[in-house]
Design a protein around this motif. Structure first.
Motif, PDB file in Angstrom:
ATOM      1  N   GLN A   1      38.396  88.190  21.335  1.00  0.00           N
ATOM      2  CA  GLN A   1      38.858  89.512  20.942  1.00  0.00           C
ATOM      3  C   GLN A   1      38.418  90.548  21.961  1.00  0.00           C
ATOM      4  OE1 GLN A   1      37.284  89.788  16.862  1.00  0.00           O
ATOM      5  NE2 GLN A   1      39.362  89.514  16.103  1.00  0.00           N
ATOM      6  N   ALA A   2      39.103  91.658  21.956  1.00  0.00           N
ATOM      7  CA  ALA A   2      38.737  92.786  22.805  1.00  0.00           C
ATOM      8  C   ALA A   2      38.991  94.064  22.011  1.00  0.00           C
ATOM      9  CB  ALA A   2      39.554  92.775  24.098  1.00  0.00           C
ATOM     10  N   LEU A   3      38.563  95.185  22.563  1.00  0.00           N
ATOM     11  CA  LEU A   3      38.767  96.480  21.918  1.00  0.00           C
ATOM     12  C   LEU A   3      39.955  97.177  22.591  1.00  0.00           C
ATOM     13  CD1 LEU A   3      37.461  98.483  19.814  1.00  0.00           C
ATOM     14  CD2 LEU A   3      36.450  99.625  21.789  1.00  0.00           C
ATOM     15  N   TYR A   4      41.062  97.274  21.856  1.00  0.00           N
ATOM     16  CA  TYR A   4      42.246  97.978  22.342  1.00  0.00           C
ATOM     17  C   TYR A   4      42.069  99.479  22.080  1.00  0.00           C
ATOM     18  CZ  TYR A   4      44.786  93.489  22.420  1.00  0.00           C
ATOM     19  OH  TYR A   4      45.208  92.211  22.668  1.00  0.00           O
ATOM     20  N   TYR A   5      42.583 100.303  22.998  1.00  0.00           N
ATOM     21  CA  TYR A   5      42.516 101.741  22.740  1.00  0.00           C
ATOM     22  C   TYR A   5      43.784 102.438  23.225  1.00  0.00           C
ATOM     23  CZ  TYR A   5      40.981 102.242  27.659  1.00  0.00           C
ATOM     24  OH  TYR A   5      40.881 102.199  29.046  1.00  0.00           O
ATOM     25  N   ASN A   6      44.137 103.487  22.521  1.00  0.00           N
ATOM     26  CA  ASN A   6      45.326 104.288  22.789  1.00  0.00           C
ATOM     27  C   ASN A   6      44.918 105.436  23.708  1.00  0.00           C
ATOM     28  OD1 ASN A   6      47.409 106.237  22.637  1.00  0.00           O
ATOM     29  ND2 ASN A   6      48.053 105.480  20.626  1.00  0.00           N
TER      30      ASN A   6
ATOM     31  N   ARG B   1      41.784  78.091  32.360  1.00  0.00           N
ATOM     32  CA  ARG B   1      41.682  78.048  33.825  1.00  0.00           C
ATOM     33  C   ARG B   1      41.778  79.471  34.353  1.00  0.00           C
ATOM     34  NH1 ARG B   1      41.682  73.543  36.730  1.00  0.00           N
ATOM     35  NH2 ARG B   1      41.893  71.541  35.631  1.00  0.00           N
ATOM     36  N   THR B   2      40.699  79.939  34.943  1.00  0.00           N
ATOM     37  CA  THR B   2      40.600  81.348  35.329  1.00  0.00           C
ATOM     38  C   THR B   2      41.563  81.738  36.435  1.00  0.00           C
ATOM     39  OG1 THR B   2      38.751  80.775  36.795  1.00  0.00           O
ATOM     40  CG2 THR B   2      38.203  81.557  34.590  1.00  0.00           C
ATOM     41  N   ALA B   3      42.062  80.769  37.207  1.00  0.00           N
ATOM     42  CA  ALA B   3      43.031  81.082  38.257  1.00  0.00           C
ATOM     43  C   ALA B   3      44.380  81.482  37.689  1.00  0.00           C
ATOM     44  CB  ALA B   3      43.190  79.884  39.198  1.00  0.00           C
ATOM     45  N   PHE B   4      44.572  81.229  36.401  1.00  0.00           N
ATOM     46  CA  PHE B   4      45.872  81.493  35.785  1.00  0.00           C
ATOM     47  C   PHE B   4      45.745  82.458  34.616  1.00  0.00           C
ATOM     48  CE2 PHE B   4      45.883  77.232  37.633  1.00  0.00           C
ATOM     49  CZ  PHE B   4      46.865  77.404  38.606  1.00  0.00           C
ATOM     50  N   LYS B   5      44.953  83.496  34.814  1.00  0.00           N
ATOM     51  CA  LYS B   5      44.842  84.529  33.790  1.00  0.00           C
ATOM     52  C   LYS B   5      46.190  85.208  33.592  1.00  0.00           C
ATOM     53  CE  LYS B   5      40.032  85.796  34.809  1.00  0.00           C
ATOM     54  NZ  LYS B   5      39.149  86.885  35.293  1.00  0.00           N
ATOM     55  N   LYS B   6      46.435  85.599  32.376  1.00  0.00           N
ATOM     56  CA  LYS B   6      47.672  86.312  32.060  1.00  0.00           C
ATOM     57  C   LYS B   6      47.686  87.654  32.776  1.00  0.00           C
ATOM     58  CE  LYS B   6      49.074  85.936  27.912  1.00  0.00           C
ATOM     59  NZ  LYS B   6      50.341  85.219  28.156  1.00  0.00           N
ATOM     60  N   GLU B   7      48.853  88.045  33.254  1.00  0.00           N
ATOM     61  CA  GLU B   7      49.012  89.355  33.871  1.00  0.00           C
ATOM     62  C   GLU B   7      49.792  90.257  32.926  1.00  0.00           C
ATOM     63  OE1 GLU B   7      50.818  88.954  37.669  1.00  0.00           O
ATOM     64  OE2 GLU B   7      49.231  87.669  38.484  1.00  0.00           O
ATOM     65  N   MET B   8      49.342  91.505  32.805  1.00  0.00           N
ATOM     66  CA  MET B   8      49.995  92.421  31.873  1.00  0.00           C
ATOM     67  C   MET B   8      49.998  93.832  32.458  1.00  0.00           C
ATOM     68  SD  MET B   8      51.549  92.622  28.914  1.00  0.00           S
ATOM     69  CE  MET B   8      51.101  91.126  28.035  1.00  0.00           C
ATOM     70  N   ASP B   9      50.800  94.023  33.480  1.00  0.00           N
ATOM     71  CA  ASP B   9      51.041  95.348  34.053  1.00  0.00           C
ATOM     72  C   ASP B   9      49.771  96.140  34.304  1.00  0.00           C
ATOM     73  OD1 ASP B   9      53.840  94.954  33.992  1.00  0.00           O
ATOM     74  OD2 ASP B   9      53.875  95.469  31.865  1.00  0.00           O
ATOM     75  N   GLY B  10      48.806  95.509  34.942  1.00  0.00           N
ATOM     76  CA  GLY B  10      47.598  96.214  35.336  1.00  0.00           C
ATOM     77  C   GLY B  10      46.581  96.431  34.236  1.00  0.00           C
ATOM     78  N   LYS B  11      46.791  95.841  33.065  1.00  0.00           N
ATOM     79  CA  LYS B  11      45.826  96.006  31.976  1.00  0.00           C
ATOM     80  C   LYS B  11      44.555  95.210  32.283  1.00  0.00           C
ATOM     81  CE  LYS B  11      48.932  98.364  29.726  1.00  0.00           C
ATOM     82  NZ  LYS B  11      48.861  99.840  29.675  1.00  0.00           N
ATOM     83  N   ASN B  12      43.475  95.606  31.617  1.00  0.00           N
ATOM     84  CA  ASN B  12      42.154  95.012  31.865  1.00  0.00           C
ATOM     85  C   ASN B  12      42.013  93.662  31.155  1.00  0.00           C
ATOM     86  OD1 ASN B  12      39.420  94.658  32.525  1.00  0.00           O
ATOM     87  ND2 ASN B  12      38.715  95.935  30.831  1.00  0.00           N
ATOM     88  N   ILE B  13      42.763  92.654  31.614  1.00  0.00           N
ATOM     89  CA  ILE B  13      42.753  91.347  30.962  1.00  0.00           C
ATOM     90  C   ILE B  13      41.380  90.684  31.062  1.00  0.00           C
ATOM     91  CG2 ILE B  13      43.901  89.113  30.839  1.00  0.00           C
ATOM     92  CD1 ILE B  13      45.627  91.596  30.194  1.00  0.00           C
ATOM     93  N   ASP B  14      40.599  91.073  32.075  1.00  0.00           N
ATOM     94  CA  ASP B  14      39.261  90.490  32.227  1.00  0.00           C
ATOM     95  C   ASP B  14      38.376  90.743  31.017  1.00  0.00           C
ATOM     96  OD1 ASP B  14      39.752  89.371  34.695  1.00  0.00           O
ATOM     97  OD2 ASP B  14      38.981  91.077  35.831  1.00  0.00           O
ATOM     98  N   ALA B  15      38.748  91.729  30.199  1.00  0.00           N
ATOM     99  CA  ALA B  15      37.947  92.027  29.006  1.00  0.00           C
ATOM    100  C   ALA B  15      37.871  90.830  28.074  1.00  0.00           C
ATOM    101  CB  ALA B  15      38.545  93.228  28.259  1.00  0.00           C
TER     102      ALA B  15
END
Length: 491
Positions: free
Chosen positions: A163-168, A411-425
């Protein structure tokens, strides 16, 4: 294992398929290493796989694997009835004994219990022998697999959930409030939530922090914050409940204050809030609710929410297709009355890590394994089973799945990409090893949470003080634990 974790295990196969359509202990197998030789394309053999259903298996894995090894006869044993059973772990163990599959798809809870009973093949030697690259996996995933396997590796997991903390961002900008940050404390998160102008009820309701659609009771947030601090509310070995302490009381007070003011949403019993479409994962334990009050963050009625990657995919779909709307029941879960349109707004959002405690700034209790592939320790087709595990957890499939699957790739080389969002969270925090070591009697966690939730509501209503609430939970919770231990020890 911690029964609370088991509730959030399991891949939402059918739900995910619908969404993707819209978007276009020791093992008795330890002496069999010599039987594991490389499998060539021309080799003949058989492989029986236990999976949710045959059609889903061949779509996701079987067709491609069959093309790689055309002379391997594939057979699928459906486990759909297992995951719908009252006790999926016991039913899976029974199925394995009767059907003797070579490879199997398991939830995290099933994996931990079957590894403990020696049903699964120890992979440590073959991973080393075959030089299978574990370094490409998120270290926490491998650590979690080994922790649930009593220190040994009995399976591989191509994906995980956290889980992560989403914010508007728009709402924070509108009110001049600084954005949340990675690694902030729970106290800081609750203070941010309290800075928004709250509206508790009605169509214009607004929360600073809206809890996940999977949150099933009012105690869950309190438990999460406590566990981040290293607090355990019960100890099975000692047979004691330890909730009546200054540390726990302080957490109860902070969360109850948030519930009272409305800065933190108050979850309804049973998970989710008010209407919508309910999708259950394998085993019926993991629940995602889309529609009704569960959409409050997506409709711009909450500044922050705690949720998993499914929320990210829904928001991403909205960004690509524009604002959409869904019909939800006007009268809540009953579905009676006329439907109403619940528009999802196009919002500027991002994510940060789930809040932590300064005493343990790098750990989270939210990480779970969505699926684990393992080998039957009694398999006579070990080479074929190992080749399948390598494929299901390999780079090739991870690469093709990263754009089509809503899950987080291990597999960390294939993290999802989402238009510059902080997926590393979703990847930044490690699994809380203390939670993995906690064991509670069957059914106790649920009954304790129900007790605590009822008392918390009394504190929110103002009919009882925090001291009275915590004292009642301590006393009656101790009775529940004692009873659960006695029942667990009975033959």
């Amino acid at each position: 294992m911690n029964k609370q974790r088991g509730k959030k295990s399991g891949l939402l196969i059918l739900a995910f398929a619908l969404i993707m359509a819209l978007t276009a202990c020791t093992s008795s197998g330890g002496n069999k290493e010599s039987a594991l030789s490389g499998l060539d394309r021309e080799d003949k053999g058989a492989l029986k796989v236990a999976y949710f259903n045959e059609e889903a298996f061949f779509m996701q894995y079987g067709n491609a694997f069959q093309a790689m090894f055309p002379n391997i006869q594939l057979e699928v044993v459906s486990t759909e009835s297992v995951f719908n059973a009252e006790d999926p772990v016991a039913e899976m163990e029974k199925l394995i004994a009767e059907q003797q599959p070579d490879a199997m798809y398991l939830t995290e809870e099933q994996y931990a219990e079957l590894a403990k009973k020696g049903v699964l093949y120890d992979l440590d030697a073959v991973v080393k022998q075959d030089e299978f690259d574990l370094d490409g996996f998120l270290p926490s995933v491998i650590e979690l697999l080994k922790a649930q396997g009593g220190g040994k590796l009995y399976g591989l997991s191509p994906n995980f959930a956290s889980q992560a903390l989403y914010y508007n961002k728009d709402m924070f900008d509108q009110h001049g409030i600084p954005y949340p940050t990675d690694g902030m404390s729970w106290d800081e998160a609750m203070q941010l939530a309290a800075r928004f102008p709250v509206k508790k009820d009605g169509d214009n309701a607004l929360n600073g922090l809206f809890q996940s659609s999977q949150t099933s009771n009012a105690f869950e947030l309190i438990r999460t914050i406590g566990e981040a601090k290293g607090l355990m509310y019960a100890d099975e070995d000692a047979g004691t409940v330890a909730i009546e302490t200054p540390e726990w009381k302080s957490i109860f007070q902070s969360v109850v204050d948030g519930y009272k003011s409305g800065s933190i949403s108050m979850p309804s019993d049973g998970g989710g809030e008010g209407g919508g479409i309910v999708m259950r994962g394998m085993g019926g334990k993991t629940t995602v609710r889309i529609g009704g009050d569960s959409m409050r963050f997506m409709t711009g009625q909450a500044a922050m929410t705690i949720d998993g990657p499914m929320m990210m995919n829904l928001l991403g779909m909205n960004m690509k297709t524009g604002a959409v709307s869904a019909t939800v029941p006007a009268d809540g879960p009953s579905g009676k009355g006329k439907g109403m349109m619940n528009p999802i707004k196009e919002i500027d959002w991002d994510v940060v890590t789930l809040p932590v405690d300064p005493s343990q700034p790098n750990v989270t209790g939210s990480m779970t394994l969505e699926s684990v592939f393992a080998i039957n320790a009694a398999s006579e087709n070990l080479s074929a089973a190992w080749e399948f595990l390598k494929y299901a957890n390999g780079e090739q499939l991870a690469k093709t799945s990263t754009k089509s699957s809503p899950s987080l790739s291990s597999r960390t080389a294939f993290k999802k990409e989402m238009d510059g969002k902080n997926i590393d969270a979703f990847y930044a925090l490690e699994a809380n090893s203390q939670l993995l070591l906690q064991s509670l009697p069957e059914g106790f966690a649920d009954s304790f949470a129900k007790l605590a939730s009822g008392e918390i509501k009394k504190a929110v209503e103002g009919t009882r003080s925090i001291d009275e609430v915590v004292r009642t939970i301590q006393t009656q919770g101790q009775d529940l634990l004692t009873k659960a231990k006695v029942e667990a020890e009975q033959p």
